[in-house]
Write an enzyme that holds these catalytic residues in place. Structure first.
Site, PDB file in Angstrom:
ATOM      1  N   CYS A 114      66.785  45.485 112.115  1.00 38.12           N
ATOM      2  CA  CYS A 114      67.034  44.607 113.465  1.00 38.12           C
ATOM      3  C   CYS A 114      65.856  44.638 114.505  1.00 38.12           C
ATOM      4  CB  CYS A 114      68.230  45.302 114.258  1.00 38.12           C
ATOM      5  SG  CYS A 114      69.710  45.474 113.467  1.00 38.12           S
ATOM      6  N   HIS A 276      68.200  42.146 121.102  1.00 37.02           N
ATOM      7  CA  HIS A 276      68.800  41.957 119.902  1.00 37.02           C
ATOM      8  C   HIS A 276      70.239  41.868 119.876  1.00 37.02           C
ATOM      9  CE1 HIS A 276      70.090  42.767 115.789  1.00 37.02           C
ATOM     10  NE2 HIS A 276      70.387  44.010 116.121  1.00 37.02           N
ATOM     11  N   ASN A 306      75.683  39.665 114.276  1.00 38.18           N
ATOM     12  CA  ASN A 306      74.482  40.268 114.158  1.00 38.18           C
ATOM     13  C   ASN A 306      73.625  39.638 112.981  1.00 38.18           C
ATOM     14  OD1 ASN A 306      72.398  41.968 113.851  1.00 38.18           O
ATOM     15  ND2 ASN A 306      73.359  43.751 114.227  1.00 38.18           N
TER      16      ASN A 306
HETATM   17  N1  ACO Z   1      88.961  46.473 112.014  1.00 40.19           N
HETATM   18  C1  ACO Z   1      89.808  47.199 112.461  1.00 40.19           C
HETATM   19  N2  ACO Z   1      89.626  48.382 112.526  1.00 40.19           N
HETATM   20  C2  ACO Z   1      88.238  49.133 112.233  1.00 40.19           C
HETATM   21  C3  ACO Z   1      87.122  48.376 111.944  1.00 40.19           C
HETATM   22  C4  ACO Z   1      87.531  46.632 111.818  1.00 40.19           C
HETATM   23  N3  ACO Z   1      86.556  45.658 111.278  1.00 40.19           N
HETATM   24  N4  ACO Z   1      86.292  48.983 111.792  1.00 40.19           N
HETATM   25  C5  ACO Z   1      86.678  50.242 111.985  1.00 40.19           C
HETATM   26  N5  ACO Z   1      87.872  50.366 112.367  1.00 40.19           N
HETATM   27  C6  ACO Z   1      88.650  51.451 112.589  1.00 40.19           C
HETATM   28  C7  ACO Z   1      88.095  52.870 112.245  1.00 40.19           C
HETATM   29  O1  ACO Z   1      88.618  53.043 110.706  1.00 40.19           O
HETATM   30  C8  ACO Z   1      88.516  53.858 113.017  1.00 40.19           C
HETATM   31  O2  ACO Z   1      89.900  54.107 112.753  1.00 40.19           O
HETATM   32  P1  ACO Z   1      90.567  55.425 112.980  1.00 40.19           P
HETATM   33  O3  ACO Z   1      90.361  55.962 114.532  1.00 40.19           O
HETATM   34  O4  ACO Z   1      92.006  55.400 112.711  1.00 40.19           O
HETATM   35  O5  ACO Z   1      89.540  56.470 112.321  1.00 40.19           O
HETATM   36  C9  ACO Z   1      88.542  52.842 114.396  1.00 40.19           C
HETATM   37  O6  ACO Z   1      88.547  51.486 114.097  1.00 40.19           O
HETATM   38  C10 ACO Z   1      87.202  53.201 115.367  1.00 40.19           C
HETATM   39  O7  ACO Z   1      86.234  53.138 114.454  1.00 40.19           O
HETATM   40  P2  ACO Z   1      84.676  53.818 114.982  1.00 40.19           P
HETATM   41  O8  ACO Z   1      83.778  53.321 114.073  1.00 40.19           O
HETATM   42  O9  ACO Z   1      84.775  54.735 115.840  1.00 40.19           O
HETATM   43  O10 ACO Z   1      84.540  52.324 116.061  1.00 40.19           O
HETATM   44  P3  ACO Z   1      83.524  52.052 117.188  1.00 40.19           P
HETATM   45  O11 ACO Z   1      84.487  51.772 118.500  1.00 40.19           O
HETATM   46  O12 ACO Z   1      82.442  52.825 117.424  1.00 40.19           O
HETATM   47  O13 ACO Z   1      83.162  50.427 116.719  1.00 40.19           O
HETATM   48  C11 ACO Z   1      80.877  49.633 116.127  1.00 40.19           C
HETATM   49  C12 ACO Z   1      82.265  50.298 115.585  1.00 40.19           C
HETATM   50  C13 ACO Z   1      81.626  48.188 116.163  1.00 40.19           C
HETATM   51  C14 ACO Z   1      80.350  49.495 114.422  1.00 40.19           C
HETATM   52  C15 ACO Z   1      80.151  50.157 117.016  1.00 40.19           C
HETATM   53  O14 ACO Z   1      80.275  51.488 116.572  1.00 40.19           O
HETATM   54  C16 ACO Z   1      78.831  49.575 117.130  1.00 40.19           C
HETATM   55  O15 ACO Z   1      78.654  48.521 117.358  1.00 40.19           O
HETATM   56  N6  ACO Z   1      77.787  50.362 116.797  1.00 40.19           N
HETATM   57  C17 ACO Z   1      76.599  50.044 116.865  1.00 40.19           C
HETATM   58  C18 ACO Z   1      76.106  49.026 115.854  1.00 40.19           C
HETATM   59  C19 ACO Z   1      74.581  48.883 115.995  1.00 40.19           C
HETATM   60  O16 ACO Z   1      73.810  48.762 116.928  1.00 40.19           O
HETATM   61  N7  ACO Z   1      73.928  48.926 114.856  1.00 40.19           N
HETATM   62  C20 ACO Z   1      72.409  48.363 115.104  1.00 40.19           C
HETATM   63  C21 ACO Z   1      71.973  47.225 114.375  1.00 40.19           C
HETATM   64  S1  ACO Z   1      72.668  46.938 112.634  1.00 40.19           S
HETATM   65  C22 ACO Z   1      71.098  47.306 111.728  1.00 40.19           C
HETATM   66  O17 ACO Z   1      69.899  47.989 112.180  1.00 40.19           O
HETATM   67  C23 ACO Z   1      71.115  46.849 110.526  1.00 40.19           C
END
Ligand code: ACO
Length: 349
Positions: A114, A276, A306
């Site tokens: 990223c 980003h 993203n």
């Molecule tokens: N649809 C429905 N439910 C989902 C999905 C989905 N697409 N994805 C996960 N869930 C569920 C999970 O299974 C979990 O269920 P549970 O509570 O029954 O176990 C619940 O939703 C919560 O999951 P979390 O992973 O805790 O969700 P969170 O609120 O953290 O959101 C996300 C996930 C969007 C990925 C977030 O954590 C995020 O954006 N993190 C940062 C990402 C980022 O900045 N990455 C860096 C860049 S990427 C790179 O460098 C390549």
């Protein structure tokens, strides 16, 4: 010593729009979940065979060169950032050089996910400042859609990513106060495995015992690529989303303030922040931390998801075309991602 400036910028996104609703045909997810957690409404997916990371880069590069009034033959150096290259090797830099019929110039590939584009820009900036090159093409391009886990297992990652490319042409400028003022690069490999694509690779899972146990010791060929890797989903990106989120909301503001303070400036001096596009919630958090108004931040993750190394140049290009970035504006580019690596660039447009 001359500074470098962005003399031309371009972007390319595939025509194929994939909505959140479209994703529900492959995995258990919903438009509501995706929008609430990430802000994303839709993203673009490249044509399976006709569009690659390199072909999208070529489109963006052509626009950047047109704007800069530069021909491919005048480009002195390529810096190409991507985590989704056409081949494991060689990198996309040489493929772009070939596709654009450039001279036998240097082509450098950057693997910083990223923050790849900001790293690439920083490298190019140093070459211009040193006087070594006068026209550098800096590209970020990704074809994520080829390698995501479209089952429910991979939904926390696959709903986030989209395809696209952005490019700039960097040239020297003698205009006082204009161009790239400074760049700031950081890394912390302590958490390398919490946002990573493990295989194929040469690590042989030495850090992950249960995965290593799945190998047939007798078959040395399986160390690089095996059915077990496919079955366990190790060929897809893995992300501990909440852990990445927590680190991102600390490092984004930190590296933006670092750039501002290095130039004797503060957040209120910024005309435009181009973060980003990792997650709209992260961008909103950063905006709030820095006390920025809505018109001081440009987000487009809603439409493109993203796009990793392409997200910063795509967002900057869009902001310029929308007239949100004007001549003389103070602009900060900032990124955080896998590695972890994070970076910023402060520039006077
Ligand atoms: N649809 C429905 N439910 C989902 C999905 C989905 N697409 N994805 C996960 N869930 C569920 C999970 O299974 C979990 O269920 P549970 O509570 O029954 O176990 C619940 O939703 C919560 O999951 P979390 O992973 O805790 O969700 P969170 O609120 O953290 O959101 C996300 C996930 C969007 C990925 C977030 O954590 C995020 O954006 N993190 C940062 C990402 C980022 O900045 N990455 C860096 C860049 S990427 C790179 O460098 C390549």
């Amino acid at each position: 010593m001359p500074r470098s400036r962005i003399a031309g910028i371009g972007m390319y996104v595939p025509e194929n729009v994939v909505t959140n609703q479209d994703l529900t045909q492959w995995m258990e997810t919903s438009d509501e979940w995706i929008q609430e957690r990430t802000g994303i409404r839709e993203r673009r997916y490249a044509h399976r065979t006709e569009e690659t990371t390199t072909t999208m880069a070529v489109e963006a590069a052509r626009q950047a060169m047109d704007m800069a009034g530069t021909t491919p033959q005048e480009i002195d150096f390529i810096v190409f950032a991507t985590l989704s290259p056409d081949y494991y090797f060689p990198g996309c830099g040489v493929l772009l050089q070939r596709a654009m019929k450039m001279r036998e110039i240097g082509a450098l590939d950057v693997r910083n996910q990223c923050s790849g584009f900001v790293y690439a820009l920083s490298v190019a900036d140093q070459f211009i400042r040193s006087g070594m090159y006068r026209n550098i093409l800096v590209v970020g391009s990704e074809k994520h859609s080829f390698g995501l886990d479209f089952t429910t297992r991979g939904r926390n990652v696959s709903v986030i990513f989209g395809d696209g490319a952005g490019a700039v042409v960097l040239q020297p400028t003698e205009e006082p106060g204009r161009g790239i003022l400074s760049t700031h690069l950081h890394s912390d490999g302590e958490s390398a495995e919490i946002l990573a694509m493990y295989n194929p690779g040469t690590h042989a899972n030495h850090w992950k015992e249960e995965a290593y146990a799945a190998f047939d010791e007798a078959d040395i060929g399986q160390m690089f690529f095996s059915h077990a890797m496919i079955d366990q989903g190790q060929i897809y990106p893995f992300m501990d989303g909440p852990a990445v989120f927590k680190k991102a909301v600390v490092k984004f503001p930190e590296v933006i303030l670092e750039a501002l303070h290095a130039n004797g400036l503060q957040a209120s001096d910024l005309d435009m922040l181009i973060p980003h596009q990792a997650n709209l919630r992260i961008s909103q958090f950063v905006q709030q931390r820095l006390g920025l108004r809505d018109d001081q931040v440009h987000n487009n993750i809603q439409s493109y998801g993203n796009t990793t190394a392409a997200s910063v140049p795509i967002a900057l290009c869009e902001a310029v075309r929308l007239g949100k970035v004007k001549e003389g504006n103070l602009v900060c580019l900032a990124a955080f991602g896998s590695g972890f690596t994070w970076a910023s660039a402060l520039l006077r447009w």
